[in-house]
Motif scaffolding. Structure first.
Motif, PDB file in Angstrom:
ATOM      1  N   TRP A 209      57.828  40.896  40.057  1.00 60.02           N
ATOM      2  CA  TRP A 209      56.754  40.428  40.278  1.00 60.02           C
ATOM      3  C   TRP A 209      55.345  41.468  40.292  1.00 60.02           C
ATOM      4  CZ3 TRP A 209      55.168  35.805  42.116  1.00 60.02           C
ATOM      5  CH2 TRP A 209      53.798  35.743  42.983  1.00 60.02           C
ATOM      6  N   VAL A 210      54.504  40.930  39.405  1.00 61.35           N
ATOM      7  CA  VAL A 210      53.757  41.891  38.614  1.00 61.35           C
ATOM      8  C   VAL A 210      52.087  41.637  39.476  1.00 61.35           C
ATOM      9  CG1 VAL A 210      52.790  42.887  36.685  1.00 61.35           C
ATOM     10  CG2 VAL A 210      55.156  41.892  36.749  1.00 61.35           C
ATOM     11  N   ALA A 211      51.503  42.915  39.889  1.00 61.08           N
ATOM     12  CA  ALA A 211      50.214  42.554  40.487  1.00 61.08           C
ATOM     13  C   ALA A 211      49.154  43.325  39.641  1.00 61.08           C
ATOM     14  CB  ALA A 211      50.132  43.186  41.680  1.00 61.08           C
ATOM     15  N   ASN A 212      48.011  42.834  38.902  1.00 66.11           N
ATOM     16  CA  ASN A 212      46.982  43.346  38.048  1.00 66.11           C
ATOM     17  C   ASN A 212      45.924  43.956  38.999  1.00 66.11           C
ATOM     18  OD1 ASN A 212      44.809  43.819  36.630  1.00 66.11           O
ATOM     19  ND2 ASN A 212      45.742  42.669  34.884  1.00 66.11           N
ATOM     20  N   ALA A 213      45.668  45.406  39.035  1.00 67.43           N
ATOM     21  CA  ALA A 213      44.943  45.837  39.961  1.00 67.43           C
ATOM     22  C   ALA A 213      43.430  45.428  39.582  1.00 67.43           C
ATOM     23  CB  ALA A 213      44.980  47.565  40.113  1.00 67.43           C
ATOM     24  N   ALA A 214      43.060  45.289  38.444  1.00 66.99           N
ATOM     25  CA  ALA A 214      41.925  45.175  37.965  1.00 66.99           C
ATOM     26  C   ALA A 214      41.374  43.629  38.317  1.00 66.99           C
ATOM     27  CB  ALA A 214      41.709  45.282  36.519  1.00 66.99           C
ATOM     28  N   THR A 215      42.207  42.683  38.085  1.00 67.64           N
ATOM     29  CA  THR A 215      41.825  41.409  38.316  1.00 67.64           C
ATOM     30  C   THR A 215      42.562  40.681  39.711  1.00 67.64           C
ATOM     31  OG1 THR A 215      43.941  40.350  37.653  1.00 67.64           O
ATOM     32  CG2 THR A 215      42.148  40.723  36.031  1.00 67.64           C
ATOM     33  N   GLY A 216      43.051  41.699  40.439  1.00 69.01           N
ATOM     34  CA  GLY A 216      43.692  41.086  41.726  1.00 69.01           C
ATOM     35  C   GLY A 216      44.747  39.997  41.502  1.00 69.01           C
ATOM     36  N   ALA A 217      44.923  39.748  40.372  1.00 70.60           N
ATOM     37  CA  ALA A 217      46.003  38.447  40.176  1.00 70.60           C
ATOM     38  C   ALA A 217      47.475  39.185  40.456  1.00 70.60           C
ATOM     39  CB  ALA A 217      45.762  37.784  38.768  1.00 70.60           C
ATOM     40  N   SER A 218      48.347  38.172  40.851  1.00 70.43           N
ATOM     41  CA  SER A 218      49.878  38.396  40.670  1.00 70.43           C
ATOM     42  C   SER A 218      50.641  37.197  40.225  1.00 70.43           C
ATOM     43  CB  SER A 218      50.357  38.666  42.078  1.00 70.43           C
ATOM     44  OG  SER A 218      49.476  40.091  42.696  1.00 70.43           O
ATOM     45  N   GLU A 219      51.428  37.725  39.313  1.00 68.78           N
ATOM     46  CA  GLU A 219      52.225  36.499  38.601  1.00 68.78           C
ATOM     47  C   GLU A 219      53.733  36.962  38.766  1.00 68.78           C
ATOM     48  OE1 GLU A 219      50.872  35.304  34.824  1.00 68.78           O
ATOM     49  OE2 GLU A 219      49.063  34.472  35.465  1.00 68.78           O
TER      50      GLU A 219
END
Length: 256
Positions: A209-219
């Motif tokens: 489960w990966v969260a992108n700090a810049a975009t706030g998206a998780s996938e």
């Protein structure tokens, strides 16, 4: 850039072993990109049951193909002398070592936690001594050298009873780990961690489960061969597989 990777593994999963080696090798570089990776023990048997999935080796076509795919994947990370320890259904009852890992993660340094993962995978897949009971887990924990090199693809060393050498865990620490894994606290923690992965959509291992700090998206991401997708999602610079023209280096020499 920046973000967080939750990596869910079970020692009964061969591709979890591969993913662990990959994560160990890249964790320092990920930190340079402000990406933290957090490794979680979860119970694959419950994930299969909760998602309606079946182990791939129970399906004839997947079992035949898996021989080829596992060989290629193990070679890619430098693992050798790895094979199933007999009855995987029985050996897959890994709740005891997974609960122990949760305790070690909470009470020991990160290097000790990773060294324990390496030793448990080695016991399961190379020594064919699955540490799935308190007795076999005690033997494995008591045999881990203090100087285990978790970043090496070489098989971890083990110390036999009575053999000289500094252990990763003292006898009292092993006893405390075994006591803790039986406790309601760590039984509940393993259930909660497994359920969290199921709630994210997990159906196998390794699960990310990966969260992108810049975009706030998780996938979610699944498998040990999806790292390029993870890096792309996080906006990290990386080199993907590339076909070279005739006359260029071949085979392993052509790898980026």
């Amino acid at each position: 850039m920046g973000g967080h990777i939750d990596l869910y593994l079970d020692i009964a999963s061969l591709y979890s072993y591969i993913a662990l080696i990959q994560a160990i090798k890249t964790q320092d570089l990920l930190k340079q990109h402000s990406v933290e990776i957090d490794i979680h023990p979860f119970f694959l048997g419950a994930v299969n049951a909760g998602s309606g999935n079946k182990p791939p080796w129970t399906l004839p076509a997947k079992a035949v193909y898996g021989v080829h795919d596992s060989r290629r994947s193990l070679h890619a990370v430098g693992l050798s002398n790895v094979s199933p320890p007999g009855d995987l259904m029985q050996a897959g009852r890994t709740m005891v070592p997974l609960r122990a890992l949760l305790y070690i993660k909470a009470h020991f340094p990160a290097a000790t936690y990773l060294a324990t993962w390496r030793a448990l995978f080695h016991a399961f897949w190379t020594l064919h001594q699955p540490p799935i009971t308190p007795e076999t887990l005690e033997d494995t924990l008591s045999s881990i050298p203090a100087n285990t090199n978790v970043a090496s693809s070489s098989p971890p060393e083990t110390l036999r009873k009575g053999q000289d050498g500094e252990r990763l865990f003292s006898a009292s620490e092993v006893a405390e780990i075994l006591r803790a894994e039986k406790s309601a606290e760590y039984k509940n923690t393993l259930r909660e961690t497994t359920q969290r992965a199921l709630d994210q959509g997990a159906f196998g291992a390794p699960w990310l489960w990966v969260a992108n700090a810049a975009t706030g998206a998780s996938e979610p991401f699944f498998g040990s061969d999806r790292w390029s997708h993870v890096y792309a999602f996080l906006g990290l610079p990386y080199q993907d597989v590339e076909l070279l023209p005739p006359g260029a280096a071949k085979g392993s020499e052509a790898k980026l």
